[in-house]
Design a protein around this motif. Structure first.
Motif, mmCIF file in Angstrom:
data_model
loop_
_atom_site.group_PDB
_atom_site.id
_atom_site.type_symbol
_atom_site.label_atom_id
_atom_site.label_comp_id
_atom_site.label_asym_id
_atom_site.label_seq_id
_atom_site.Cartn_x
_atom_site.Cartn_y
_atom_site.Cartn_z
ATOM 1 N N TRP A 1 43.875 34.958 41.568
ATOM 2 C CA TRP A 1 44.647 35.977 40.865
ATOM 3 C C TRP A 1 43.762 36.933 40.083
ATOM 4 C CZ3 TRP A 1 48.949 37.378 42.635
ATOM 5 C CH2 TRP A 1 49.746 36.465 43.327
ATOM 6 N N ARG A 2 42.577 36.478 39.707
ATOM 7 C CA ARG A 2 41.616 37.417 39.127
ATOM 8 C C ARG A 2 41.147 38.413 40.183
ATOM 9 N NH1 ARG A 2 38.693 32.734 35.556
ATOM 10 N NH2 ARG A 2 40.004 32.968 33.682
ATOM 11 N N VAL B 1 43.306 30.325 40.058
ATOM 12 C CA VAL B 1 43.008 31.266 38.976
ATOM 13 C C VAL B 1 42.024 32.320 39.463
ATOM 14 C CG1 VAL B 1 41.984 31.490 36.682
ATOM 15 C CG2 VAL B 1 43.511 29.571 37.183
ATOM 16 N N ILE C 1 48.094 33.724 35.385
ATOM 17 C CA ILE C 1 46.909 32.891 35.210
ATOM 18 C C ILE C 1 47.121 31.896 34.072
ATOM 19 C CG2 ILE C 1 44.498 32.945 34.453
ATOM 20 C CD1 ILE C 1 44.224 35.573 36.074
ATOM 21 N N HIS D 1 49.414 39.612 35.985
ATOM 22 C CA HIS D 1 48.357 38.700 36.396
ATOM 23 C C HIS D 1 47.939 37.781 35.253
ATOM 24 C CE1 HIS D 1 48.094 40.619 40.225
ATOM 25 N NE2 HIS D 1 47.646 41.754 39.750
#
Length: 264
Positions: A215-216, A212, A240, A236
């Protein structure tokens, strides 16, 4: 004569090509695996000729360690999958935050990815995702979809290997016309690879919550992203959310795994 032959063989070919991915999704993948591996090897060799390879010992040591742990976990997690006998990992000097894995066991990582994947666990999330594409035979499935009847003809020996369109091949492998430029798989493929990668990284002893965080970081690095309905890549936020929904199972696996140590 050829058309008559195809008329009788087509049902058999389609039946033989209907398989399931490691997650249980039905797929049609008609191109022989040996051919996929051979074409991937050629593409990878071209990349090494066109793109400089990183000689940074620290970076190579980290990437090789993470890839080794991820591959071992993939083999343990999906023992029935058709796995390559050996994997070759190369770090390319490229500022774009990309990585890819090809049929036959070849993994490429761009140095630019290491500015976004800030920890070994975040790098494991990317490599696990890419290995998931290979284990689920996504390149074969996409090439079958792109070439349609030509792929069937290839399987039954009525269409020569040399007639495969290079552009279609590269797109099926997730590569652009400029080798090493990665392209999105279908949304279904991406989502499947995300969940497989999450399970693999947890099995390897990397904290799955770092997927997570990765992807942030990707969202911040990528700036604006087109609306999800205009892209085959999941947005995104959706990505997530799907990872978080699968996190409980991944954490259960992670708690029983031996922690990976690739920080050195």
């Amino acid at each position: 004569m050829r058309l008559r032959c195809l008329h009788y063989l087509l049902p058999l070919v389609l039946l033989a090509g209907c398989e399931e991915t490691p997650t249980g999704r039905s797929q049609l993948a008609l191109v022989p695996e040996a051919l996929m591996a051979r074409m991937s090897e050629d593409a990878f060799d071209q990349m090494r000729q066109r793109q400089p390879v990183s000689r940074d010992a620290t970076i190579n040591r980290r990437v090789q360690c993470v890839a080794r742990e991820v591959v071992a976990a993939a083999e343990a997690r999906y023992p029935d999958a058709d796995l390559p006998e050996a994997w070759e990992v190369v770090v390319f000097e490229d500022p774009s935050p990309n990585a890819f894995a090809l049929p036959g066991g070849r993994i490429g990582v761009h140095t630019g990815l290491l500015r976004v994947a800030e920890t070994p666990a975040q790098l494991a999330a990317v490599i696990g995702h890419e290995v998931g594409h290979v284990l689920a035979d996504h390149g074969n499935e996409r090439l079958t979809q792109q070439l349609g009847i030509k792929a069937v003809l290839l399987v039954v020996g009525l269409f020569s290997e040399g007639e495969l369109a290079q552009e279609s091949l590269m797109q099926a492998l997730g590569l652009g016309a400029q080798l090493g430029i990665t392209l999105p798989f279908s949304r279904t493929h991406e989502e499947e690879a995300d969940l497989m990668g999450l399970a693999i990284m947890a099995q390897a002893g990397f904290d799955p919550r770092q997927s997570v965080a990765l992807w942030r970081n990707m969202a911040q690095a990528g700036g604006g992203q087109p609306p999800e309905f205009l892209s085959t890549h999941p947005a995104h936020g959706s990505r997530i959310e799907a990872l978080q929904q699968a996190m409980e199972g991944a954490m259960a696996t992670y708690r029983t795994a031996t922690p990976a140590d690739c920080a050195g």
